[in-house]
Scaffold this active site. Structure first.
Site, mmCIF file in Angstrom:
data_model
loop_
_atom_site.group_PDB
_atom_site.id
_atom_site.type_symbol
_atom_site.label_atom_id
_atom_site.label_comp_id
_atom_site.label_asym_id
_atom_site.label_seq_id
_atom_site.Cartn_x
_atom_site.Cartn_y
_atom_site.Cartn_z
ATOM 1 N N THR A 79 -12.196 -5.022 -7.496
ATOM 2 C CA THR A 79 -10.700 -5.322 -7.605
ATOM 3 C C THR A 79 -9.641 -4.634 -7.071
ATOM 4 O O THR A 79 -8.546 -5.006 -6.427
ATOM 5 C CB THR A 79 -10.544 -5.211 -9.315
ATOM 6 O OG1 THR A 79 -11.385 -6.045 -9.929
ATOM 7 C CG2 THR A 79 -9.084 -5.606 -9.483
ATOM 8 N N CYS A 80 -10.284 -3.154 -6.913
ATOM 9 C CA CYS A 80 -9.057 -2.214 -6.209
ATOM 10 C C CYS A 80 -9.008 -2.460 -4.672
ATOM 11 O O CYS A 80 -8.175 -2.724 -4.108
ATOM 12 C CB CYS A 80 -9.587 -0.868 -6.269
ATOM 13 S SG CYS A 80 -9.920 -0.144 -8.108
ATOM 14 N N THR A 81 -10.226 -3.093 -4.027
ATOM 15 C CA THR A 81 -10.172 -3.378 -2.687
ATOM 16 C C THR A 81 -9.785 -4.867 -2.230
ATOM 17 O O THR A 81 -9.166 -5.165 -1.249
ATOM 18 C CB THR A 81 -11.717 -3.117 -2.202
ATOM 19 O OG1 THR A 81 -12.027 -1.717 -2.454
ATOM 20 C CG2 THR A 81 -11.640 -3.412 -0.569
#
Length: 202
Positions: A79-81
């Site tokens: 999700t962060c990426t």
């Protein structure tokens, strides 16, 4: 012979989810003033890794400025990426239109990992803050265990507007807990941040 009973001890698994009361700092409080160990490019250094160690204090980028800081569980994680960092990068200029001086992404990772992650995603505007020892995250009250994923201790996901070192607005994801079995990502989106800034333009 008298009958005896043995009491079985209930033990919690080390990696089981445990919800707890949020300890994350609130609006009106000051963010922690800590030192970040960063890598700065130095043209005087030859070779394929022309960088040197440097320290960056919170006051260096927060004093007398209105900034956005968003924190996430880890570099290179899904999700962060795919969403969190790329979205803030995409709308960086839009954020600045509404009185923001700069945007920072923080994670409990070291400077080498954060730099490589930024290169991997082609980040040009958002500044990456490596909270390798989790000092900022711990003092922010956002440190959680993620042993269920083998991550150790990481930051809970949130985003905030910081005005001269003081929290003006903060978006915390719900479900603050150790070893969270999901990855909440609704409150700290760039969309929510922009909607807030549009009503609070300075």
């Amino acid at each position: 012979m008298p009958r005896t009973y043995s009491r079985k001890r209930k033990t919690k698994k080390r990696n089981s989810q445990r919800k707890k009361k949020s300890t994350i700092k609130k609006v009106g409080q000051f963010i922690p003033n800590v030192e970040f160990m960063i890598r700065l490019r130095d043209e005087s250094i030859s070779g394929s890794n022309p960088y040197k160690w440097s320290t960056l204090h919170t006051n260096d980028f927060a004093k007398n400025k209105r900034i956005v800081i968003f924190s996430l569980p880890g570099a290179f994680t899904p999700t962060c990426t795919t969403s969190h960092l790329p979205d803030y990068e995409k709308y960086y200029n839009e954020l600045c239109k509404y009185g923001i001086d700069d945007v920072y992404c923080l994670s409990v990772n070291d400077a080498f990992v954060m730099n490589q992650w930024g290169k991997h995603l082609g980040i040009q505007n958002v500044k990456l803050l490596p909270d390798g020892s989790a000092e900022f995250t711990k003092k922010m009250g956002a440190l959680v265990k993620k042993d269920n994923l083998g991550f150790g201790k990481r930051s809970w996901r949130y985003a905030m507007v910081v005005n001269n070192g003081k929290i003006e607005k903060i978006f915390n994801e719900k479900g603050f807990s150790d070893n969270c079995t999901t990855d909440p990502f609704k409150a700290s989106t760039v969309t929510n941040m922009l909607n807030y800034l549009k009503t609070k333009k300075i």
